[in-house]
Design an enzyme around this catalytic site. Structure first.
Site: not given
Ligand code: SF4
Length: 330
Positions: A113, A193, A196
């Protein structure tokens, strides 16, 4: 025999997709048979990226609809919204005092991140595993359903619980991971994977027409550039999805693909039909629940009340173990 207690946190999104359904939700429903289950819609966790707060309330309700329509039974399980049981934040603060910073900065998803959002490396992001640990041990859950990729997070939760116990006495069980048998579901790009945010998903609540439109964009065997070239189902995600949605057709799909007797367009259409058929009961239940928002809110209110009883008890015990003074009477 005493039943084990399962905890799982579900991120709230504007709608779960078939990857969430096959990878987690089906398992959540099945676990209700053998465990006392606590399912939390983790709205506070969603704040680490602060991207969608204007939709947060709506997303919480959408997620609740998905879970209830999938078969989470509020009579048997506790379903609640994380921020409605604020004791978790206090426990996370207490756990933060026993968690070395180095444990948190070495977490692979934290590093990822930081790489992806270098301008938004906030305190909540680094403390994410501490809040996650608090989520689980606040309810003294002994079992956490996890995918293989989440095992390092669970190990960290176990380390934090262990450290607390060592410093202040046995208080929390070390939660065990229960590996989900469900495979990782790849998205329409056939590489990543299903997600959304990567726009490679098939939403659960999509209409049959939307579902077909999405499925028609799926990447197939890249070597199959012409209808007459035999395909390789083993590298095609459409084939993998047939296993779940058209299980009785898998051998036919394999045979016809490898002999070029079927084209990818008809293969995808058949997959879309299978998905629509399999999800029809879910979609109907979801639509019925969506028309009963009072009922859904009532389920979440009841879940928060039941979760709070356990949470308060655990927090009193943790505070006492540490040596914090109990509130004084007037
Ligand atoms: Fe994939 Fe079906 Fe095309 Fe074969 S025919 S490559 S299984 S989409």
């Amino acid at each position: 025999m005493k039943r084990g207690r399962v905890f799982s946190g579900i991120r709230c999104t504007s709608g779960q997709h078939i990857g969430n359904y096959l990878g987690a939700m089906v398992n959540y429903v099945a676990l209700q048979e053998d465990y006392d289950c606590i399912y939390s819609i983790v709205d506070i966790h969603s704040l680490t990226t602060l991207e969608e707060t204007d939709r947060l309330r709506q997303n919480v309700l959408e997620t609740a609809l998905d879970l209830l329509a999938a078969g989470i039974d509020p009579q048997r399980s506790i379903l609640y919204v994380q921020s409605h049981v604020p004791e978790v934040v206090e426990l996370a603060t207490l756990l933060g005092m026993v968690t070395p910073l180095g444990w948190l900065t070495r977490v692979p998803t934290f590093k990822e991140k930081v790489r992806m959002h270098p301008d938004n490396v906030n305190y909540g992001l680094v403390g994410y595993p501490v809040l996650m640990t608090a989520d689980i041990i606040l309810y003294k859950a002994d079992t956490v359903p996890v995918g293989e990729d989440q095992l390092p997070h669970l190990e960290l939760a176990r380390e934090i619980a262990r450290r607390f116990n060592r410093l202040f006495g046995d208080t929390f069980p070390e939660p065990q991971g229960k590996l989900s048998q469900a495979p990782m579901i790849l998205g329409l790009d056939g590489v990543n994977k299903m997600s959304k945010s990567l726009n490679n998903d098939i939403p659960l609540a999509a209409t049959p027409e939307e579902t077909e439109r999405r499925v028609m964009t799926a990447v197939t065997d890249p070597q199959r550039t012409h209808r007459h070239i035999p395909g390789r189902p083993e590298v095609c995600n459409v084939y993998s999805l047939h296993r779940f949605f058209n299980p009785d057709q898998v051998e036919v799909v394999y045979g016809e693909c490898t002999t070029a007797k079927r084209g990818c367009v008809e293969c995808k259409k058949q997959l879309a039909e299978g998905i629509n058929r399999a999800l029809a009961p879910f979609r109907q239940r979801r639509a019925e629940l969506a028309a009963r928002s009072d009922y859904v809110e009532g389920v979440l209110a009841d879940g928060a009340a039941r979760a709070s009883v356990i949470a308060r008890e655990t927090l009193v015990e943790a505070r006492d173990r540490i040596g914090l003074p109990a509130p004084y009477a007037h």
